[in-house]
Design a protein around this motif. Structure first.
Motif, PDB file in Angstrom:
ATOM      1  N   VAL A   1      -7.473  10.588  10.369  1.00  0.00           N
ATOM      2  CA  VAL A   1      -7.182   9.606   8.895  1.00  0.00           C
ATOM      3  C   VAL A   1      -7.962   8.309   9.173  1.00  0.00           C
ATOM      4  CG1 VAL A   1      -5.825   8.662   7.408  1.00  0.00           C
ATOM      5  CG2 VAL A   1      -5.340  10.892   8.351  1.00  0.00           C
ATOM      6  N   THR A   2      -8.533   7.529   8.937  1.00  0.00           N
ATOM      7  CA  THR A   2      -8.978   5.636   8.348  1.00  0.00           C
ATOM      8  C   THR A   2      -8.722   5.367   7.425  1.00  0.00           C
ATOM      9  OG1 THR A   2     -11.021   5.840   9.832  1.00  0.00           O
ATOM     10  CG2 THR A   2     -10.656   3.796   9.079  1.00  0.00           C
ATOM     11  N   PHE A   3      -7.487   3.888   7.821  1.00  0.00           N
ATOM     12  CA  PHE A   3      -6.890   3.468   6.639  1.00  0.00           C
ATOM     13  C   PHE A   3      -7.870   2.505   6.613  1.00  0.00           C
ATOM     14  CE2 PHE A   3      -3.142   6.240   8.387  1.00  0.00           C
ATOM     15  CZ  PHE A   3      -3.273   6.625   7.473  1.00  0.00           C
ATOM     16  N   ILE A   4      -7.993   2.325   5.234  1.00  0.00           N
ATOM     17  CA  ILE A   4      -9.723   0.904   5.419  1.00  0.00           C
ATOM     18  C   ILE A   4      -8.904   0.092   4.032  1.00  0.00           C
ATOM     19  CG2 ILE A   4     -12.153   0.446   4.823  1.00  0.00           C
ATOM     20  CD1 ILE A   4     -12.120   3.627   5.307  1.00  0.00           C
ATOM     21  N   ALA A   5      -8.415  -0.183   3.273  1.00  0.00           N
ATOM     22  CA  ALA A   5      -7.817  -0.538   1.950  1.00  0.00           C
ATOM     23  C   ALA A   5      -6.476  -0.753   1.673  1.00  0.00           C
ATOM     24  CB  ALA A   5      -8.717  -1.233   0.924  1.00  0.00           C
TER      25      ALA A   5
ATOM     26  N   SER B   1       0.985  -1.262   0.061  1.00  0.00           N
ATOM     27  CA  SER B   1      -0.264   0.054   0.335  1.00  0.00           C
ATOM     28  C   SER B   1       0.491   1.378  -0.286  1.00  0.00           C
ATOM     29  CB  SER B   1      -1.278  -0.077   1.402  1.00  0.00           C
ATOM     30  OG  SER B   1      -2.454   1.185   1.426  1.00  0.00           O
ATOM     31  N   ALA B   2       0.647   2.030  -0.372  1.00  0.00           N
ATOM     32  CA  ALA B   2       1.080   3.565  -0.502  1.00  0.00           C
ATOM     33  C   ALA B   2       1.337   3.854   1.169  1.00  0.00           C
ATOM     34  CB  ALA B   2       0.249   4.433  -0.594  1.00  0.00           C
ATOM     35  N   PHE B   3       2.809   4.264   1.027  1.00  0.00           N
ATOM     36  CA  PHE B   3       2.875   5.089   2.631  1.00  0.00           C
ATOM     37  C   PHE B   3       1.528   6.155   3.129  1.00  0.00           C
ATOM     38  CE2 PHE B   3       5.243   9.076   3.871  1.00  0.00           C
ATOM     39  CZ  PHE B   3       5.136   9.438   5.338  1.00  0.00           C
ATOM     40  N   GLY B   4       0.888   5.751   4.082  1.00  0.00           N
ATOM     41  CA  GLY B   4       0.647   6.906   4.954  1.00  0.00           C
ATOM     42  C   GLY B   4       0.119   8.369   4.742  1.00  0.00           C
ATOM     43  N   GLY B   5       1.198   8.562   4.896  1.00  0.00           N
ATOM     44  CA  GLY B   5       1.552  10.272   5.118  1.00  0.00           C
ATOM     45  C   GLY B   5       1.160  10.783   3.007  1.00  0.00           C
ATOM     46  N   VAL B   6       1.888   9.914   2.273  1.00  0.00           N
ATOM     47  CA  VAL B   6       1.564  10.592   1.196  1.00  0.00           C
ATOM     48  C   VAL B   6      -0.316  10.344   0.648  1.00  0.00           C
ATOM     49  CG1 VAL B   6       1.626   9.396  -1.176  1.00  0.00           C
ATOM     50  CG2 VAL B   6       3.481  10.149   0.351  1.00  0.00           C
ATOM     51  N   GLN B   7      -1.064   8.655   1.754  1.00  0.00           N
ATOM     52  CA  GLN B   7      -2.316   8.799   1.304  1.00  0.00           C
ATOM     53  C   GLN B   7      -2.759  10.535   1.803  1.00  0.00           C
ATOM     54  OE1 GLN B   7      -4.536   5.258   2.324  1.00  0.00           O
ATOM     55  NE2 GLN B   7      -2.441   4.476   2.587  1.00  0.00           N
ATOM     56  N   ALA B   8      -2.427  10.695   3.038  1.00  0.00           N
ATOM     57  CA  ALA B   8      -3.286  11.668   3.455  1.00  0.00           C
ATOM     58  C   ALA B   8      -3.313  13.153   3.113  1.00  0.00           C
ATOM     59  CB  ALA B   8      -2.780  11.825   4.912  1.00  0.00           C
ATOM     60  N   ALA B   9      -1.822  13.324   2.387  1.00  0.00           N
ATOM     61  CA  ALA B   9      -1.566  14.231   1.342  1.00  0.00           C
ATOM     62  C   ALA B   9      -1.891  14.577   0.026  1.00  0.00           C
ATOM     63  CB  ALA B   9       0.511  14.225   1.299  1.00  0.00           C
ATOM     64  N   LEU B  10      -2.545  13.040  -0.595  1.00  0.00           N
ATOM     65  CA  LEU B  10      -2.679  13.393  -1.651  1.00  0.00           C
ATOM     66  C   LEU B  10      -4.510  14.213  -1.480  1.00  0.00           C
ATOM     67  CD1 LEU B  10      -1.988  10.697  -3.589  1.00  0.00           C
ATOM     68  CD2 LEU B  10      -0.911  13.009  -4.104  1.00  0.00           C
ATOM     69  N   ALA B  11      -5.526  13.187  -0.751  1.00  0.00           N
ATOM     70  CA  ALA B  11      -6.357  13.766  -0.072  1.00  0.00           C
ATOM     71  C   ALA B  11      -6.396  15.215   0.094  1.00  0.00           C
ATOM     72  CB  ALA B  11      -7.333  12.623   0.937  1.00  0.00           C
ATOM     73  N   LEU B  12      -5.550  15.475   1.315  1.00  0.00           N
ATOM     74  CA  LEU B  12      -5.812  16.878   1.784  1.00  0.00           C
ATOM     75  C   LEU B  12      -5.269  18.286   0.579  1.00  0.00           C
ATOM     76  CD1 LEU B  12      -5.547  19.559   4.055  1.00  0.00           C
ATOM     77  CD2 LEU B  12      -2.866  18.779   4.401  1.00  0.00           C
TER      78      LEU B  12
ATOM     79  N   GLU C   1     -15.836   1.649  -6.135  1.00  0.00           N
ATOM     80  CA  GLU C   1     -17.154   2.267  -5.377  1.00  0.00           C
ATOM     81  C   GLU C   1     -16.402   1.476  -3.668  1.00  0.00           C
ATOM     82  OE1 GLU C   1     -19.655   3.758  -5.488  1.00  0.00           O
ATOM     83  OE2 GLU C   1     -19.202   3.630  -7.190  1.00  0.00           O
ATOM     84  N   GLN C   2     -14.994   1.565  -3.538  1.00  0.00           N
ATOM     85  CA  GLN C   2     -14.539   0.707  -2.576  1.00  0.00           C
ATOM     86  C   GLN C   2     -13.663   2.141  -2.076  1.00  0.00           C
ATOM     87  OE1 GLN C   2     -13.436  -2.348  -1.376  1.00  0.00           O
ATOM     88  NE2 GLN C   2     -12.895  -0.790   0.432  1.00  0.00           N
ATOM     89  N   THR C   3     -14.006   1.833  -0.718  1.00  0.00           N
ATOM     90  CA  THR C   3     -13.049   3.120   0.290  1.00  0.00           C
ATOM     91  C   THR C   3     -12.070   2.649   0.366  1.00  0.00           C
ATOM     92  OG1 THR C   3     -15.739   4.303   0.375  1.00  0.00           O
ATOM     93  CG2 THR C   3     -12.882   4.680   1.617  1.00  0.00           C
ATOM     94  N   LEU C   4     -10.836   3.876   0.119  1.00  0.00           N
ATOM     95  CA  LEU C   4      -9.297   2.512   0.664  1.00  0.00           C
ATOM     96  C   LEU C   4      -8.894   3.203   1.683  1.00  0.00           C
ATOM     97  CD1 LEU C   4      -8.050   2.041  -3.280  1.00  0.00           C
ATOM     98  CD2 LEU C   4      -9.353   1.125  -1.604  1.00  0.00           C
ATOM     99  N   CYS C   5      -9.704   4.934   1.689  1.00  0.00           N
ATOM    100  CA  CYS C   5      -9.044   5.922   2.729  1.00  0.00           C
ATOM    101  C   CYS C   5      -9.867   7.038   3.336  1.00  0.00           C
ATOM    102  CB  CYS C   5      -7.727   6.431   2.879  1.00  0.00           C
ATOM    103  SG  CYS C   5      -6.982   7.200   3.411  1.00  0.00           S
ATOM    104  N   ARG C   6     -10.540   7.397   4.340  1.00  0.00           N
ATOM    105  CA  ARG C   6     -11.053   8.721   4.507  1.00  0.00           C
ATOM    106  C   ARG C   6     -10.641   9.303   5.539  1.00  0.00           C
ATOM    107  NH1 ARG C   6     -17.155   7.147   4.569  1.00  0.00           N
ATOM    108  NH2 ARG C   6     -16.536   7.136   2.372  1.00  0.00           N
TER     109      ARG C   6
END
Length: 261
Positions: A59-63, A30-41, A94-99
């Motif tokens: 942040v909730t990491f789902i998948a 999976s992508a580094f969590g800091g990058v996931q959050a930063a892209l969404a931000l 339709e799959q949520t990966l990170c919220r």
């Protein structure tokens, strides 16, 4: 792909956004969590005035977020006079990966004005984390990390607190997305208590930001003070205090993690 280049992949497509995760920003599958959050931000920021600081991020990491294209959806939940709350999700179909839930807030007049002070740390023998392809998460190649206190991952240690000095291999002044990358770098401290590689990942992440701007800090010699608070039933809880390169308080972080060992 440098961190700032990864952020530039966020582009608007109709009612949503698209971004690209390159292989070098993966943390396992999976992508580094800091990058996931930063892209969404980056997407959330388009719904909020540019001069309104981010105050908290949940942040909730789902998948797993795989390398390649990822969809981002964001919406404003409520806009008050001083505070705006925005929700965002990373999605695959339709799959949520990170919220995520971000709270942005304007400054208010206040009689209170105090900040934490960085405690001194004496590094007897600092240990540098050197990237080895195939043996370490790919995203770590973008950082220079030195353990000033605590044990390296999978070293069979027993210490429950760590102090790291971090630099990000990137260009340009930092912004709030860089703060997410620095704050999420440190792996679960519990992994340092294992003598062999053991998988682990974050479940939830709460970040509270203490500054309105970051472009005056630079990208070298940040400091992470982390503490493992509890570990039980395969779950761990740890906190982080993030300091800028001059000892400036930048963010408070709390994460719930799972360790498969």
């Amino acid at each position: 792909m440098r961190f700032s280049e990864a952020m530039q992949t966020v582009t608007r497509h109709g009612d949503g956004w698209q971004a690209t995760v390159s292989e070098d920003w993966l943390q396992g599958r999976s992508a580094f969590g800091g990058v996931q959050a930063a892209l969404a931000l980056r997407a959330m920021r388009e719904l909020v005035p540019a001069d309104m600081p981010l105050r908290t991020l949940q942040v909730t990491f789902i998948a797993p977020v795989s390398a390649g294209s990822v969809a981002i959806r964001a919406q404003c939940l409520r806009a008050g006079r001083s505070v705006i709350q925005v929700e965002a999700s990373l999605c695959d179909g339709e799959q949520t990966l990170c919220r995520l839930l971000g709270v942005f807030g304007s400054a208010r007049p206040s009689a209170l004005d105090f900040q934490p002070e960085q405690p001194p740390v004496v590094a007897v023998t600092p240990q540098e984390l050197r990237y080895v392809e195939g043996r370490m998460p790919a995203f770590t190649q973008h950082f220079r990390a030195r353990w000033l206190r605590g044990d390296l991952p999978f070293s069979g240690g027993r210490q429950r607190d760590s102090v790291l000095q971090l630099s990000l291999r990137d260009d340009g002044p930092p912004d709030e997305t860089h703060v997410l990358a620095f704050a999420d770098f440190i792996p679960p401290i519990a992994l340092s208590m294992f003598a062999a590689p053991t998988p682990g990942s974050s479940l939830t992440w709460m970040l509270e930001l203490l500054r309105d701007r970051y472009d005056d800090l630079g990208l070298d010699d940040w400091r992470v003070d982390a503490n493992l608070i509890a570990a039980r039933d395969g779950y761990t809880n740890q906190s982080v205090m993030l300091w800028g390169p001059g000892g400036e308080p930048v963010a408070l972080s709390r994460q719930s993690m799972v360790v498969f060992g």
